[in-house]
Design a protein around this motif. Structure first.
Motif, mmCIF file in Angstrom:
data_model
loop_
_atom_site.group_PDB
_atom_site.id
_atom_site.type_symbol
_atom_site.label_atom_id
_atom_site.label_comp_id
_atom_site.label_asym_id
_atom_site.label_seq_id
_atom_site.Cartn_x
_atom_site.Cartn_y
_atom_site.Cartn_z
ATOM 1 N N ILE A 65 18.854 33.018 -9.829
ATOM 2 C CA ILE A 65 17.549 32.372 -9.602
ATOM 3 C C ILE A 65 16.782 33.004 -8.438
ATOM 4 N N GLY A 66 16.978 34.290 -8.203
ATOM 5 C CA GLY A 66 16.180 34.969 -7.189
ATOM 6 C C GLY A 66 16.679 34.760 -5.772
ATOM 7 N N TRP A 67 15.786 34.975 -4.815
ATOM 8 C CA TRP A 67 16.118 34.941 -3.381
ATOM 9 C C TRP A 67 14.842 34.577 -2.630
ATOM 10 N N PRO A 68 14.929 33.846 -1.533
ATOM 11 C CA PRO A 68 13.716 33.437 -0.808
ATOM 12 C C PRO A 68 12.894 34.630 -0.310
ATOM 13 N N ASP A 69 11.606 34.598 -0.609
ATOM 14 C CA ASP A 69 10.719 35.729 -0.365
ATOM 15 C C ASP A 69 10.709 36.200 1.086
ATOM 16 N N GLU A 70 10.682 35.260 2.024
ATOM 17 C CA GLU A 70 10.538 35.631 3.437
ATOM 18 C C GLU A 70 11.784 36.315 3.988
ATOM 19 N N ASN A 71 12.870 36.329 3.214
ATOM 20 C CA ASN A 71 14.105 36.971 3.650
ATOM 21 C C ASN A 71 14.235 38.400 3.121
ATOM 22 N N PHE A 72 13.174 38.903 2.499
ATOM 23 C CA PHE A 72 13.195 40.265 1.979
ATOM 24 C C PHE A 72 12.910 41.253 3.107
ATOM 25 N N HIS A 73 13.886 41.442 3.987
ATOM 26 C CA HIS A 73 13.738 42.393 5.087
ATOM 27 C C HIS A 73 15.114 42.932 5.473
ATOM 28 N N PHE A 74 15.102 43.934 6.341
ATOM 29 C CA PHE A 74 16.332 44.598 6.761
ATOM 30 C C PHE A 74 16.723 44.241 8.194
ATOM 31 N N ASP A 75 16.037 43.266 8.774
ATOM 32 C CA ASP A 75 16.437 42.795 10.097
ATOM 33 C C ASP A 75 17.667 41.908 9.962
ATOM 34 N N GLU A 76 18.185 41.460 11.082
ATOM 35 C CA GLU A 76 19.409 40.661 11.065
ATOM 36 C C GLU A 76 19.248 39.425 10.171
ATOM 37 N N GLY A 77 20.202 39.236 9.270
ATOM 38 C CA GLY A 77 20.177 38.083 8.384
ATOM 39 C C GLY A 77 19.311 38.250 7.161
ATOM 40 N N GLY A 78 18.685 39.418 6.994
ATOM 41 C CA GLY A 78 17.820 39.638 5.839
ATOM 42 C C GLY A 78 18.595 40.102 4.622
ATOM 43 N N LEU A 79 17.979 39.972 3.464
ATOM 44 C CA LEU A 79 18.627 40.383 2.226
ATOM 45 C C LEU A 79 18.928 41.877 2.235
ATOM 46 N N PRO A 135 12.416 16.888 -9.038
ATOM 47 C CA PRO A 135 13.147 17.482 -10.168
ATOM 48 C C PRO A 135 12.427 18.684 -10.752
ATOM 49 N N LEU A 136 13.193 19.693 -11.121
ATOM 50 C CA LEU A 136 12.641 20.864 -11.787
ATOM 51 C C LEU A 136 12.471 20.535 -13.263
ATOM 52 N N GLU A 137 11.243 20.652 -13.756
ATOM 53 C CA GLU A 137 10.964 20.250 -15.133
ATOM 54 C C GLU A 137 10.373 21.367 -15.978
ATOM 55 N N SER A 138 10.243 22.550 -15.406
ATOM 56 C CA SER A 138 9.691 23.671 -16.168
ATOM 57 C C SER A 138 10.187 24.975 -15.579
ATOM 58 N N GLY A 139 10.054 26.022 -16.382
ATOM 59 C CA GLY A 139 10.418 27.337 -15.885
ATOM 60 C C GLY A 139 9.581 27.756 -14.690
ATOM 61 N N LYS A 140 8.327 27.335 -14.665
ATOM 62 C CA LYS A 140 7.459 27.666 -13.530
ATOM 63 C C LYS A 140 7.927 26.961 -12.262
ATOM 64 N N ASP A 141 8.460 25.738 -12.409
ATOM 65 C CA ASP A 141 9.036 25.051 -11.250
ATOM 66 C C ASP A 141 10.146 25.895 -10.630
ATOM 67 N N VAL A 142 10.992 26.457 -11.489
ATOM 68 C CA VAL A 142 12.146 27.219 -11.021
ATOM 69 C C VAL A 142 11.723 28.544 -10.408
ATOM 70 N N SER A 143 10.844 29.258 -11.094
ATOM 71 C CA SER A 143 10.495 30.609 -10.656
ATOM 72 C C SER A 143 9.441 30.656 -9.568
ATOM 73 N N ASP A 144 8.695 29.543 -9.412
ATOM 74 C CA ASP A 144 7.553 29.623 -8.508
ATOM 75 C C ASP A 144 7.329 28.346 -7.695
ATOM 76 N N LEU A 145 7.029 27.239 -8.359
ATOM 77 C CA LEU A 145 6.462 26.079 -7.675
ATOM 78 C C LEU A 145 7.428 25.346 -6.756
ATOM 79 N N LYS A 146 8.710 25.272 -7.123
ATOM 80 C CA LYS A 146 9.623 24.399 -6.387
ATOM 81 C C LYS A 146 10.862 25.121 -5.871
#
Length: 432
Positions: free
Chosen positions: A222-236, A180-191
């Motif tokens: 709520i953002g976007w998964p970090d590893e998908n920050f690219h311009f290759d196929e399927g990237g953000l 369960p997400l119990e803090s803002g840090k859980d949402v933005s970073d930890l989980k």
């Protein structure tokens, strides 16, 4: 990746239709509308205790998360009322027997809205269309057995309104389950999920939405998964290039973890109004976005309060996206309808003053408790609220550069519980 495929090469847009739109409508509708329960605590931004917010979350659309926080009132409610049933039971119990998207769209149009944005996938991961990769966990295969996104898109466009989509790219408690997400840090970073595989799953969803429904707003959350920050196929990056190419008047919000944005969002009382950037405040008519059966008149915005909220944003060069949370059966709660009808009565007379205006901000006018001003086509429009009774306003009380003949104008304030009244004055100088 070509040299031109960079974040800086993406368009920066403020299309005329969005610049001139004082009001949009948000729709939060999902399996969470079946239990329709949250503790009605306070508006986002009004609770300082981070941990307290999540255990006592007033957002009914977060039910899947809140019921998993040990000791939370939602967990106790879920145990007592639903016997700790699996969350997905609510998808199967969701029967929108009274869903009339044309009636919704007509109400939104009468309210003075210019655009409508429904949730297509919230954090519970249930999609409101037959999204690729979701199997039967969507509203076409189970529960409603309808393409709800398609129905809302069609009705919205037939009503002459712009259609956009909300999509939770940052969280999916089914595809990427966490504690369960119990803090803002859980949402933005930890989980939160960060992997490219999940990013490509989201990208495939959004490409499908673009192709099927041609949205003019891509409103991510709520953002976007970090590893998908690219311009290759399927990237953000590739996805945003595709969106901008396919939708010449389309734009995106600022919830892509800083990758790119066309406008800034604030939520209830949380977030800062930017300087010299387009912005939008989003909030529910009550404390929740999803329908919360516990809420009553004490949590809902009255019509006059909602009107003041819209005018306040426009006076600061923003706009408001006001949310409705339908019941599971597809009906809109009466108090939400009442507020939108009141907004519509006001907008029928005053939307022309607000649309495309230049904000002049808050005003200090003796005898009023609330005053906001905008400039539109050489006219200054001042919106006033205060104690009921007559009030004489002198030219000195107006924003600099505006005047009217004579020494003053006497108006009759209708009282704090009524919609603001409007006075206008002509420019005596070039306001630019």
């Amino acid at each position: 990746m070509s040299d031109s495929s960079t974040w800086d090469a993406l368009p920066q847009r403020l299309p005329d239709w969005f610049r001139d739109a004082p009001l949009g409508i948000f729709i939060h509708w999902g399996a969470y509308s079946v239990p329709a329960w949250a503790e009605p605590t306070a508006e986002l931004g009004a609770i300082a205790d981070d941990l307290g917010w999540f255990a006592h979350n007033p957002y009914a659309e977060w039910y899947f998360n809140t019921i998993r926080i040990e000791g939370s009132p939602a967990a106790e409610h879920h145990r007592e009322v639903h016997g700790n049933a699996p969350y997905d039971d609510f998808l199967d119990q969701w029967e929108p027997t009274n869903f009339d998207p044309s009636a919704w769209a007509d109400l939104f149009r009468r309210a003075g809205a210019d655009y409508v944005i429904p949730t297509t996938k919230h954090h519970d991961g249930i999609t409101l269309w037959d999204a690729p990769g979701t199997g039967d966990r969507n509203t076409v295969r189970r529960g409603p057995r309808q393409d709800l996104v398609g129905a809302i898109a069609e009705a919205t466009k037939e009503a002459g309104l712009r259609f956009g989509v909300y999509y939770s790219g940052g969280l999916d408690w089914h595809v990427r389950p966490t504690e369960p997400l119990e803090s803002g840090k859980d949402v933005s970073d930890l989980k939160r999920p960060r992997d490219d595989e999940y990013g490509k799953y989201c990208s495939a969803h959004m490409r499908d939405i673009i192709d099927r429904y041609q949205p003019d707003v891509f409103w991510n959350d709520i953002g976007w998964p970090d590893e998908n920050f690219h311009f290759d196929e399927g990237g953000l990056g590739e996805l945003l290039e595709y969106f901008y190419d396919q939708r010449p008047e389309g734009l995106i919000n600022d919830r892509f973890s800083g990758a790119h944005q066309d406008f800034v969002t604030t939520e209830y009382q949380a977030g800062e109004i930017p300087e010299d950037q387009p912005w939008e405040n989003n909030r529910g008519i009550g404390l929740s976005f999803g329908y919360n059966q516990v809420e009553d008149e004490t949590q809902y915005m009255s019509g006059p309060r909602a009107i003041r909220h819209v005018v306040d944003a426009v006076s600061k060069d923003g706009r408001v996206m006001l949310n409705v949370g339908p019941r599971a059966d597809g009906t809109l709660p009466e108090l939400q309808v009442k507020t939108l009808e009141a907004v519509g009565e006001f907008m029928a007379e005053h939307k022309a003053h607000l649309a495309g205006s230049r904000g002049l901000g808050e005003q200090e006018i003796p005898g009023t408790t609330w005053a906001r001003a905008v400039e539109n086509d050489g006219q200054c429009y001042v919106f006033l609220s205060g104690p009921q009774g007559p009030l004489t306003i002198s030219a000195a009380d107006l924003p600099a550069g505006y005047d009217w003949p004579g020494e003053g104008v006497t108006v009759e304030l209708p009282g704090e519980d009524a919609a603001p009244i409007t006075i206008s004055a002509s420019s005596v100088n070039d306001p630019s």
